[in-house]
Design an enzyme around this catalytic site. Structure first.
Site, PDB file in Angstrom:
ATOM      1  CE1 TYR A 190      -3.667   2.742   0.657  1.00 16.90           C
ATOM      2  CE2 TYR A 190      -1.892   3.640   2.319  1.00 16.90           C
ATOM      3  CZ  TYR A 190      -3.063   3.657   1.663  1.00 16.90           C
ATOM      4  OH  TYR A 190      -3.842   4.846   1.772  1.00 16.90           O
TER       5      TYR A 190
ATOM      6  CB  SER B  76      -4.177  10.809   6.160  1.00 17.82           C
ATOM      7  OG  SER B  76      -5.204  10.621   5.467  1.00 17.82           O
TER       8      SER B  76
ATOM      9  CD  GLN C  54      -5.703  14.330   3.511  1.00 27.33           C
ATOM     10  OE1 GLN C  54      -5.779  13.378   4.400  1.00 27.33           O
ATOM     11  NE2 GLN C  54      -6.528  14.545   2.395  1.00 27.33           N
TER      12      GLN C  54
ATOM     13  CE1 TYR D 227      -7.540  12.246   0.102  1.00 27.34           C
ATOM     14  CE2 TYR D 227      -7.445  11.101   1.902  1.00 27.34           C
ATOM     15  CZ  TYR D 227      -7.122  11.787   0.862  1.00 27.34           C
ATOM     16  OH  TYR D 227      -5.808  11.065   0.347  1.00 27.34           O
TER      17      TYR D 227
ATOM     18  CB  THR E  39      -6.349  15.978  -0.592  1.00 29.09           C
ATOM     19  OG1 THR E  39      -5.175  15.847   0.305  1.00 29.09           O
ATOM     20  CG2 THR E  39      -5.904  15.168  -1.889  1.00 29.09           C
TER      21      THR E  39
ATOM     22  NE  ARG F  24      -4.126   4.804  -5.073  1.00 27.90           N
ATOM     23  CZ  ARG F  24      -4.406   5.502  -4.144  1.00 27.90           C
ATOM     24  NH1 ARG F  24      -4.555   5.073  -2.960  1.00 27.90           N
ATOM     25  NH2 ARG F  24      -4.869   6.713  -4.308  1.00 27.90           N
TER      26      ARG F  24
ATOM     27  CE  LYS G  60      -0.414  15.377  -0.561  1.00 31.01           C
ATOM     28  NZ  LYS G  60      -1.050  14.426  -1.437  1.00 31.01           N
TER      29      LYS G  60
ATOM     30  CG  HIS H  27      -2.478  11.261  -4.413  1.00 30.75           C
ATOM     31  ND1 HIS H  27      -3.439  12.252  -3.573  1.00 30.75           N
ATOM     32  CD2 HIS H  27      -2.786  10.198  -3.294  1.00 30.75           C
ATOM     33  CE1 HIS H  27      -3.983  11.582  -2.547  1.00 30.75           C
ATOM     34  NE2 HIS H  27      -3.675  10.348  -2.327  1.00 30.75           N
TER      35      HIS H  27
ATOM     36  NE  ARG I 282      -1.176   5.954  -2.538  1.00 31.55           N
ATOM     37  CZ  ARG I 282      -0.997   4.565  -2.224  1.00 31.55           C
ATOM     38  NH1 ARG I 282      -0.100   3.967  -2.837  1.00 31.55           N
ATOM     39  NH2 ARG I 282      -2.236   4.207  -1.457  1.00 31.55           N
TER      40      ARG I 282
END
Length: 380
Positions: free
Chosen positions: A25, A107, A128, A130, A156, A165, A252, A276, A279
């Site tokens: 990961y 995060s 951070q 989301y 972000t 991924r 970001k 990122h 990713r």
């Protein structure tokens, strides 16, 4: 193994200690991983000017990022599931960063919660964000970050939908891990990781479980994370987020000059040139290759930082020389954390500091604030 001397040494140690699904990961990119690879490779293509017979005494790496004093122009990047590299990982990394004098960024998708990290730190860390469809939950996250006295909000902007991924899909990644024969074998072959993980209660997404509407158990977390990232997030939402937060705001995920200009217009305090970590959009340019043109376009109006591909102190110095006021490390500190816990994070930071300090001296500079493109071969 002897004491690690490089970030690559820490990576090898982490790979031996951390179960495959969680190491992968941290160490994977989207699709073919071409952008992930380019992030590192493009740093190697940048050559430095060696200068000689200059005074190399009294060197300093101290500077500021968004007005906050830092011991070197490096922050720990927000990384999801950090607490699955090592038990209580976010808490350990935050303490290491605080002691080293650099920012730690937590995060939204952390294992340890905002409150967990606040309980073990004495100075403000960064959070951070989301943006989810449930705006009430977003407001709650912002208010919790305020209550924890976080000193900056990192928004972000490049994860409205999740990049594919392949390693994660093949591994059946989840937090906590599923108990299939494959996952049990992966954990059984990493006994020290298991022993540490058994000692903590923090094994799921601490900022979400028990906080988001309807998310009360592990099965509902999976549904929430797949349905809640907001694909309609747009520039007009940044003003709303800035108003709700009321403090320093960093955006970001900027990889295009036009987007950088848009970010300036929002009144943000800084932008992070980032893809990122390779990713999200595979086939996108590396972060370092886009840094100079973004700096040329907006650096007189906003602070520009860089994230992606940094594996050494030389990489940090190159980014600063090309106009970055600060940089972020994700994988390097995760390798250290996975390898040796808090001590490994400190060691990763120390490796980068020593490499940056020595390289700066050999390029003829004594103060990081004096480093510019004149140290890059062919740009003087």
């Amino acid at each position: 193994m002897a004491k690690p001397l490089t970030i690559a040494d820490l990576k090898k140690m982490a790979q031996r200690r951390v179960p495959k699904m969680f190491f992968d990961y941290a160490d994977s990119g989207a699709w073919t991983e071409s952008t992930y690879a380019a992030n590192e490779a493009d740093f190697r293509d940048i050559k430095l000017r060696q200068r000689v017979l200059v005074d190399m005494t009294n060197r300093t790496l101290e500077t500021t990022m968004i007005g906050q004093k830092v011991s070197m122009p490096v922050a720990l990047a927000p990384t999801g599931m950090t607490g699955m590299q090592h038990a209580d990982g976010e808490m350990l990394a935050a303490r290491a960063a605080e002691e080293f004098g650099v920012p730690f960024t937590l995060s939204t998708m952390s294992i340890c919660s905002i409150e967990d990290v606040a309980s073990v730190t004495t100075k403000p860390f960064w959070f951070q964000l989301y943006v989810m469809r449930d705006r009430g939950f977003v407001i709650d996250l912002i208010n919790r970050a305020k209550a924890a006295k976080c000193s900056a909000l990192v928004l972000t902007a490049d994860l409205q939908i999740l990049g594919q991924r392949h390693k994660d899909l093949r591994n059946g990644l989840s937090a906590p891990p599923k108990f299939t024969p494959k996952h049990i074998w992966q954990m059984a072959t990493r006994p020290f990781w298991c022993m540490d993980m058994m000692k903590t209660k923090r094994r799921s997404f601490g900022n979400i479980l028990g906080h988001a509407k309807g998310v009360t158990d592990l099965s509902s977390i999976s549904t929430f994370t797949h349905e809640q990232f907001d694909p309609q997030l747009s520039w007009k939402d940044v003003a709303w987020i800035k108003e709700q937060w009321g403090g320093p705001l960093i955006i970001k995920g900027i990889l295009d000059v036009e987007d950088a200009k848009q970010a300036v217009d929002t009144g943000a305090d800084a932008i992070i040139v980032s893809n990122h970590g390779g990713r999200q959009l595979d086939g996108a340019p590396s972060s370092i290759s886009m840094l100079p043109r973004i700096v040329d376009a907006v650096a007189d109006r906003i602070e520009v930082h860089l994230d992606g591909g940094i594996r050494s102190g030389q990489d940090v110095l190159k980014a600063v020389a090309l106009g970055a006021r600060g940089t972020y490390i994700g994988r390097p500190f995760l390798y250290g954390l996975g390898a040796m816990g808090k001590e490994g994070v400190t060691l990763a930071l120390d490796i980068i500091r020593k490499e940056m300090d020595m390289t700066m001296a050999l390029c003829g500079k004594r103060d990081i604030k004096d480093v510019d493109s004149s140290i890059i071969a062919g740009r003087q």
